[in-house]
Design a protein around this motif. Structure first.
Motif, PDB file in Angstrom:
ATOM      1  N   THR A 250       0.834  -1.193   0.000  1.00 48.64           N
ATOM      2  CA  THR A 250       0.000   0.000   0.000  1.00 48.64           C
ATOM      3  C   THR A 250       0.871   1.245   0.000  1.00 48.64           C
ATOM      4  O   THR A 250       1.886   1.301   0.682  1.00 48.64           O
ATOM      5  N   ALA A 251       0.478   2.238  -0.769  1.00 52.28           N
ATOM      6  CA  ALA A 251       1.213   3.499  -0.830  1.00 52.28           C
ATOM      7  C   ALA A 251       1.059   4.233   0.488  1.00 52.28           C
ATOM      8  O   ALA A 251       0.115   4.001   1.237  1.00 52.28           O
ATOM      9  N   PRO A 252       1.976   5.170   0.773  1.00 52.13           N
ATOM     10  CA  PRO A 252       1.923   5.894   2.046  1.00 52.13           C
ATOM     11  C   PRO A 252       0.614   6.632   2.282  1.00 52.13           C
ATOM     12  O   PRO A 252       0.210   6.799   3.418  1.00 52.13           O
ATOM     13  N   ASP A 253      -0.071   7.041   1.238  1.00 51.61           N
ATOM     14  CA  ASP A 253      -1.327   7.777   1.425  1.00 51.61           C
ATOM     15  C   ASP A 253      -2.520   6.837   1.544  1.00 51.61           C
ATOM     16  O   ASP A 253      -3.649   7.275   1.580  1.00 51.61           O
ATOM     17  N   GLY A 254      -2.261   5.509   1.592  1.00 53.55           N
ATOM     18  CA  GLY A 254      -3.342   4.549   1.751  1.00 53.55           C
ATOM     19  C   GLY A 254      -3.854   3.999   0.441  1.00 53.55           C
ATOM     20  O   GLY A 254      -4.580   3.022   0.427  1.00 53.55           O
ATOM     21  N   ASP A 255      -3.468   4.604  -0.693  1.00 51.44           N
ATOM     22  CA  ASP A 255      -3.882   4.095  -1.999  1.00 51.44           C
ATOM     23  C   ASP A 255      -2.915   3.017  -2.452  1.00 51.44           C
ATOM     24  O   ASP A 255      -1.777   2.952  -2.010  1.00 51.44           O
ATOM     25  N   ARG A 256      -3.401   2.183  -3.380  1.00 52.14           N
ATOM     26  CA  ARG A 256      -2.511   1.197  -3.973  1.00 52.14           C
ATOM     27  C   ARG A 256      -1.483   1.922  -4.817  1.00 52.14           C
ATOM     28  O   ARG A 256      -1.803   2.885  -5.492  1.00 52.14           O
ATOM     29  N   PRO A 257      -0.235   1.440  -4.818  1.00 54.05           N
ATOM     30  CA  PRO A 257       0.738   2.058  -5.704  1.00 54.05           C
ATOM     31  C   PRO A 257       0.370   1.746  -7.150  1.00 54.05           C
ATOM     32  O   PRO A 257      -0.291   0.750  -7.425  1.00 54.05           O
ATOM     33  N   GLU A 258       0.776   2.600  -8.041  1.00 56.80           N
ATOM     34  CA  GLU A 258       0.514   2.396  -9.450  1.00 56.80           C
ATOM     35  C   GLU A 258       1.790   1.892 -10.109  1.00 56.80           C
ATOM     36  O   GLU A 258       2.883   2.353  -9.782  1.00 56.80           O
ATOM     37  N   ASN A 259       1.648   0.955 -11.028  1.00 58.96           N
ATOM     38  CA  ASN A 259       2.777   0.424 -11.778  1.00 58.96           C
ATOM     39  C   ASN A 259       2.417   0.489 -13.254  1.00 58.96           C
ATOM     40  O   ASN A 259       1.422  -0.105 -13.675  1.00 58.96           O
ATOM     41  N   TRP A 260       3.218   1.209 -14.020  1.00 55.89           N
ATOM     42  CA  TRP A 260       2.983   1.397 -15.444  1.00 55.89           C
ATOM     43  C   TRP A 260       4.292   1.154 -16.176  1.00 55.89           C
ATOM     44  O   TRP A 260       5.360   1.459 -15.664  1.00 55.89           O
ATOM     45  N   SER A 261       4.191   0.647 -17.403  1.00 51.23           N
ATOM     46  CA  SER A 261       5.391   0.520 -18.225  1.00 51.23           C
ATOM     47  C   SER A 261       4.995   0.709 -19.675  1.00 51.23           C
ATOM     48  O   SER A 261       3.824   0.655 -20.026  1.00 51.23           O
ATOM     49  N   GLY A 262       5.969   0.974 -20.516  1.00 51.84           N
ATOM     50  CA  GLY A 262       5.705   1.167 -21.929  1.00 51.84           C
ATOM     51  C   GLY A 262       6.757   2.014 -22.608  1.00 51.84           C
ATOM     52  O   GLY A 262       7.924   1.994 -22.224  1.00 51.84           O
ATOM     53  N   ARG A 263       6.305   2.779 -23.599  1.00 49.55           N
ATOM     54  CA  ARG A 263       7.184   3.673 -24.357  1.00 49.55           C
ATOM     55  C   ARG A 263       6.681   5.086 -24.202  1.00 49.55           C
ATOM     56  O   ARG A 263       5.479   5.325 -24.154  1.00 49.55           O
ATOM     57  N   MET A 264       7.617   6.025 -24.178  1.00 47.91           N
ATOM     58  CA  MET A 264       7.207   7.423 -24.092  1.00 47.91           C
ATOM     59  C   MET A 264       8.118   8.271 -24.948  1.00 47.91           C
ATOM     60  O   MET A 264       9.249   7.906 -25.214  1.00 47.91           O
ATOM     61  N   SER A 265       7.552   9.396 -25.387  1.00 47.88           N
ATOM     62  CA  SER A 265       8.362  10.375 -26.109  1.00 47.88           C
ATOM     63  C   SER A 265       7.911  11.772 -25.705  1.00 47.88           C
ATOM     64  O   SER A 265       6.748  11.988 -25.377  1.00 47.88           O
ATOM     65  N   LEU A 266       8.850  12.682 -25.719  1.00 51.98           N
ATOM     66  CA  LEU A 266       8.573  14.070 -25.383  1.00 51.98           C
ATOM     67  C   LEU A 266       9.265  14.938 -26.422  1.00 51.98           C
ATOM     68  O   LEU A 266      10.428  14.730 -26.732  1.00 51.98           O
ATOM     69  N   ARG A 267       8.525  15.886 -26.959  1.00 49.75           N
ATOM     70  CA  ARG A 267       9.085  16.858 -27.903  1.00 49.75           C
ATOM     71  C   ARG A 267       8.877  18.230 -27.291  1.00 49.75           C
ATOM     72  O   ARG A 267       7.755  18.600 -26.929  1.00 49.75           O
ATOM     73  N   ILE A 268       9.973  18.984 -27.183  1.00 48.40           N
ATOM     74  CA  ILE A 268       9.913  20.350 -26.675  1.00 48.40           C
ATOM     75  C   ILE A 268      10.300  21.264 -27.826  1.00 48.40           C
ATOM     76  O   ILE A 268      11.396  21.146 -28.378  1.00 48.40           O
ATOM     77  N   ASP A 269       9.381  22.154 -28.201  1.00 48.58           N
ATOM     78  CA  ASP A 269       9.599  23.047 -29.339  1.00 48.58           C
ATOM     79  C   ASP A 269      10.457  24.245 -28.942  1.00 48.58           C
ATOM     80  O   ASP A 269      10.066  25.389 -29.121  1.00 48.58           O
ATOM     81  N   SER A 270      11.636  23.950 -28.417  1.00 51.85           N
ATOM     82  CA  SER A 270      12.583  24.999 -28.039  1.00 51.85           C
ATOM     83  C   SER A 270      13.488  25.268 -29.245  1.00 51.85           C
ATOM     84  O   SER A 270      13.301  24.683 -30.308  1.00 51.85           O
ATOM     85  N   GLU A 271      14.478  26.110 -29.045  1.00 53.26           N
ATOM     86  CA  GLU A 271      15.426  26.384 -30.120  1.00 53.26           C
ATOM     87  C   GLU A 271      16.798  25.932 -29.665  1.00 53.26           C
ATOM     88  O   GLU A 271      17.392  26.593 -28.812  1.00 53.26           O
ATOM     89  N   PRO A 272      17.351  24.832 -30.100  1.00 57.60           N
ATOM     90  CA  PRO A 272      16.774  23.915 -31.080  1.00 57.60           C
ATOM     91  C   PRO A 272      15.719  23.008 -30.439  1.00 57.60           C
ATOM     92  O   PRO A 272      15.658  22.892 -29.211  1.00 57.60           O
ATOM     93  N   VAL A 273      14.935  22.350 -31.278  1.00 53.01           N
ATOM     94  CA  VAL A 273      13.913  21.420 -30.805  1.00 53.01           C
ATOM     95  C   VAL A 273      14.598  20.285 -30.050  1.00 53.01           C
ATOM     96  O   VAL A 273      15.656  19.801 -30.461  1.00 53.01           O
ATOM     97  N   GLN A 274      14.006  19.880 -28.922  1.00 49.34           N
ATOM     98  CA  GLN A 274      14.525  18.761 -28.136  1.00 49.34           C
ATOM     99  C   GLN A 274      13.536  17.612 -28.212  1.00 49.34           C
ATOM    100  O   GLN A 274      12.332  17.825 -28.076  1.00 49.34           O
ATOM    101  N   THR A 275      14.038  16.414 -28.423  1.00 47.65           N
ATOM    102  CA  THR A 275      13.183  15.229 -28.430  1.00 47.65           C
ATOM    103  C   THR A 275      13.816  14.166 -27.538  1.00 47.65           C
ATOM    104  O   THR A 275      15.037  14.035 -27.493  1.00 47.65           O
TER     105      THR A 275
END
Length: 170
Positions: A32-57
């Motif tokens: 059990t998580a410290p706040d009394g809720d069940r902990p969450e477990n997730w897995s997979g793929r992720m991507s993030l694109r930041i439209d800065s100069e230069p663009v960051q991915t």
């Protein structure tokens, strides 16, 4: 300089994973998580694109465990090499990249230091669970959540950021 850029990329990917969800394999919650809720477990793929100069991915496989208050995030390459490990609890956030460990006051501070912008870690867990939590500047798209996909776009503050996650709940 090159090592710092690699660390920034790994950190950004870790933070992105914390923010949005992608493709994952379901698993079973542990204690059990410290706040009394069940902990969450997730897995997979992720991507993030930041439209800065230069663009960051950033893109990586991820394993996210815990919750907004206490958790871990591991980012890996498709062949299984660890890019970075994040661990957070109240008052501390750690970024481990190889033999280097950096400490921050919070996971929000870690994300801001790595990407230059705040990312709503608490809302990410809600979005993954299917709750359309409101965060100023962010537009989550939960329409593909049942198919294990999530997208969130940050329009403000600039630069624009686009987080995409393919995920499974463990």
């Amino acid at each position: 300089m090159k090592a710092r850029r690699h660390l920034l990329k790994a950190t950004g990917a870790a933070l992105a994973a914390v923010l949005l969800a992608g493709c994952a394999t379901p698993g079973r919650p542990t204690a059990t998580a410290p706040d009394g809720d069940r902990p969450e477990n997730w897995s997979g793929r992720m991507s993030l694109r930041i439209d800065s100069e230069p663009v960051q991915t950033f893109s990586a496989l991820f394993d996210l465990r815990g919750g907004p208050e206490r958790g871990t995030l591991t980012l890996t390459t498709p062949i299984g090499s660890t890019l970075a490990q994040l661990q957070w609890s109240p008052g501390e956030a750690l970024l481990k990249n190889g033999n280097e460990t950096r400490r921050y006051a919070s996971v929000d501070a870690l994300i801001e230091a790595a990407t230059g912008a705040s990312i709503p870690v608490g809302a990410l867990f809600g979005w993954l669970a299917g709750r359309d939590e409101t965060v100023p500047g962010w537009r989550p798209d939960l329409s593909q959540r049942a198919a294990g996909r999530l997208q969130a776009v940050r329009d403000a503050p600039l630069p624009r950021a686009d987080l995409r996650i393919a995920f499974a709940r463990e």
